[in-house]
Design an enzyme around this catalytic site. Sequence first.
Site, mmCIF file in Angstrom:
data_model
loop_
_atom_site.group_PDB
_atom_site.id
_atom_site.type_symbol
_atom_site.label_atom_id
_atom_site.label_comp_id
_atom_site.label_asym_id
_atom_site.label_seq_id
_atom_site.Cartn_x
_atom_site.Cartn_y
_atom_site.Cartn_z
ATOM 1 N N LYS A 63 -2.302 -5.021 70.074
ATOM 2 C CA LYS A 63 -3.399 -6.128 69.885
ATOM 3 C C LYS A 63 -4.603 -5.962 70.890
ATOM 4 O O LYS A 63 -5.792 -6.055 70.364
ATOM 5 C CB LYS A 63 -2.809 -7.775 70.080
ATOM 6 N N ASP A 99 -4.021 -15.476 65.240
ATOM 7 C CA ASP A 99 -2.906 -16.250 66.095
ATOM 8 C C ASP A 99 -3.351 -17.646 66.324
ATOM 9 O O ASP A 99 -2.537 -18.654 66.359
ATOM 10 C CB ASP A 99 -2.218 -15.276 67.120
HETATM 11 P P1 NDP Z 1 4.335 -10.005 75.552
HETATM 12 O O1 NDP Z 1 5.291 -8.816 75.763
HETATM 13 O O2 NDP Z 1 3.108 -9.679 75.664
HETATM 14 O O3 NDP Z 1 4.770 -11.061 76.661
HETATM 15 C C1 NDP Z 1 5.939 -11.429 76.808
HETATM 16 C C2 NDP Z 1 6.147 -12.664 77.965
HETATM 17 O O4 NDP Z 1 7.455 -13.136 77.898
HETATM 18 C C3 NDP Z 1 5.778 -12.177 79.471
HETATM 19 O O5 NDP Z 1 5.139 -13.195 80.032
HETATM 20 C C4 NDP Z 1 7.300 -12.088 80.010
HETATM 21 O O6 NDP Z 1 7.120 -12.146 81.519
HETATM 22 C C5 NDP Z 1 8.012 -13.033 79.199
HETATM 23 N N1 NDP Z 1 9.579 -12.866 79.216
HETATM 24 C C6 NDP Z 1 10.015 -11.827 78.415
HETATM 25 N N2 NDP Z 1 11.477 -11.991 78.469
HETATM 26 C C7 NDP Z 1 11.556 -12.940 79.339
HETATM 27 C C8 NDP Z 1 12.714 -13.686 79.760
HETATM 28 N N3 NDP Z 1 14.010 -13.046 79.147
HETATM 29 N N4 NDP Z 1 12.716 -14.476 80.407
HETATM 30 C C9 NDP Z 1 11.493 -15.233 80.885
HETATM 31 N N5 NDP Z 1 10.164 -14.730 80.598
HETATM 32 C C10 NDP Z 1 10.535 -13.460 79.714
HETATM 33 O O7 NDP Z 1 4.537 -10.638 74.134
HETATM 34 P P2 NDP Z 1 3.897 -11.393 72.948
HETATM 35 O O8 NDP Z 1 3.103 -12.310 73.673
HETATM 36 O O9 NDP Z 1 3.104 -10.394 72.525
HETATM 37 O O10 NDP Z 1 4.883 -11.959 72.091
HETATM 38 C C11 NDP Z 1 5.810 -13.049 72.604
HETATM 39 C C12 NDP Z 1 6.496 -13.395 71.332
HETATM 40 O O11 NDP Z 1 5.904 -14.102 70.490
HETATM 41 C C13 NDP Z 1 7.337 -12.551 70.593
HETATM 42 O O12 NDP Z 1 8.677 -12.984 70.352
HETATM 43 C C14 NDP Z 1 6.592 -12.646 69.323
HETATM 44 O O13 NDP Z 1 7.583 -12.183 68.182
HETATM 45 C C15 NDP Z 1 6.268 -13.893 69.142
HETATM 46 N N6 NDP Z 1 4.903 -14.070 68.323
HETATM 47 C C16 NDP Z 1 5.106 -14.983 67.122
HETATM 48 C C17 NDP Z 1 4.041 -15.137 66.304
HETATM 49 C C18 NDP Z 1 4.106 -15.946 65.100
HETATM 50 O O14 NDP Z 1 3.519 -15.774 64.285
HETATM 51 N N7 NDP Z 1 5.083 -16.627 65.120
HETATM 52 C C19 NDP Z 1 2.699 -14.400 66.711
HETATM 53 C C20 NDP Z 1 2.687 -13.790 67.669
HETATM 54 C C21 NDP Z 1 3.908 -13.542 68.492
HETATM 55 P P3 NDP Z 1 6.831 -11.134 82.519
HETATM 56 O O15 NDP Z 1 5.292 -11.177 82.568
HETATM 57 O O16 NDP Z 1 7.324 -11.717 83.783
HETATM 58 O O17 NDP Z 1 7.475 -9.848 82.264
#
Ligand code: NDP
Length: 263
Positions: A63, A99
Amino acid sequence: MNVFSIFGDPVSHSRSPLMHNCVFKTLNIDACYTRTHLTEGAQLRNTFFAKALSGANVTVPHKEAAYAQCDEVRGIAKTIQAVNTLVLEEGKLIGYNTDADGFMSAIGSFGDIHTALIIGAGGTARALSIALSHGGITPTILNRSRGRLEYFECEGFECFDWEEFIARPYDLIINTTSAGLSDNELPLPRPILMELLSQTKGAIDVIYGKETPFLREVKVSALPYKDGSDMLLEQGVLANHLFFHGAYPIDQIRSAMKHSFTL
Ligand code: NDP
């Protein structure tokens, strides 16, 4: 025929082709929607033009790359600096972020909300924090590590990592992390989550199509909740509306796309 596609890595799980093709079929639109597995985000623009697409959606992790490769970015995507919808307009690549607005439509059913706690600090958290703030709702961001909080601090939002956070009441708790997507993890240490759930009015997980450990705990707390399906639907409806420059009524798009969720 107009051809559309979703770009992502991975992309095989995406429901977008089914959602958009269902609209094309129902509304008799001469178009088809495909998937493009793209590993190199920098190749997005070239691939879009090589495939002679009329429009596209962009998912994880491209994105931000899509934002950088547009000729023009419109609306809230300019602030979020991430694009999930691309539309070809007079040979130019125009970028939008649906989104954010999709999420705002999805939380309408929670009623009056003034404060929200966003768990996670990735691309989705960025989109939602800006959308909430524009909608008059104060977002607070909670992430396991500090690194990604900088963007939110610059936007003037209150931010915490797990170490410094002390639970207090929020109207809505939003899980934007990928915890629970392909593992069995909670997005927060359990004691903090339990304390939060005892003080909140509702919760939403942006993950769709499965019951995450987060949603399981919310259910036990008997709070109003939803998963990410409504957000997915609404971002798709808005993208489809943009693909044809508003030529088809949004209610007809929504009704046709909703049907794809039953297939
Ligand atoms: P990113 O990879 O950009 O961000 C992930 C975030 O999650 C980071 O802040 C990371 O923390 C944190 N994280 C990952 N694993 C863990 C864990 N086990 N425990 C705690 N924190 C964790 O992902 P996106 O923002 O792009 O997407 C996130 C989710 O949103 C995905 O599952 C995606 O499928 C969903 N989504 C759904 C949409 C919908 O239409 N329903 C639209 C867009 C996304 P850290 O910084 O510490 O690594």
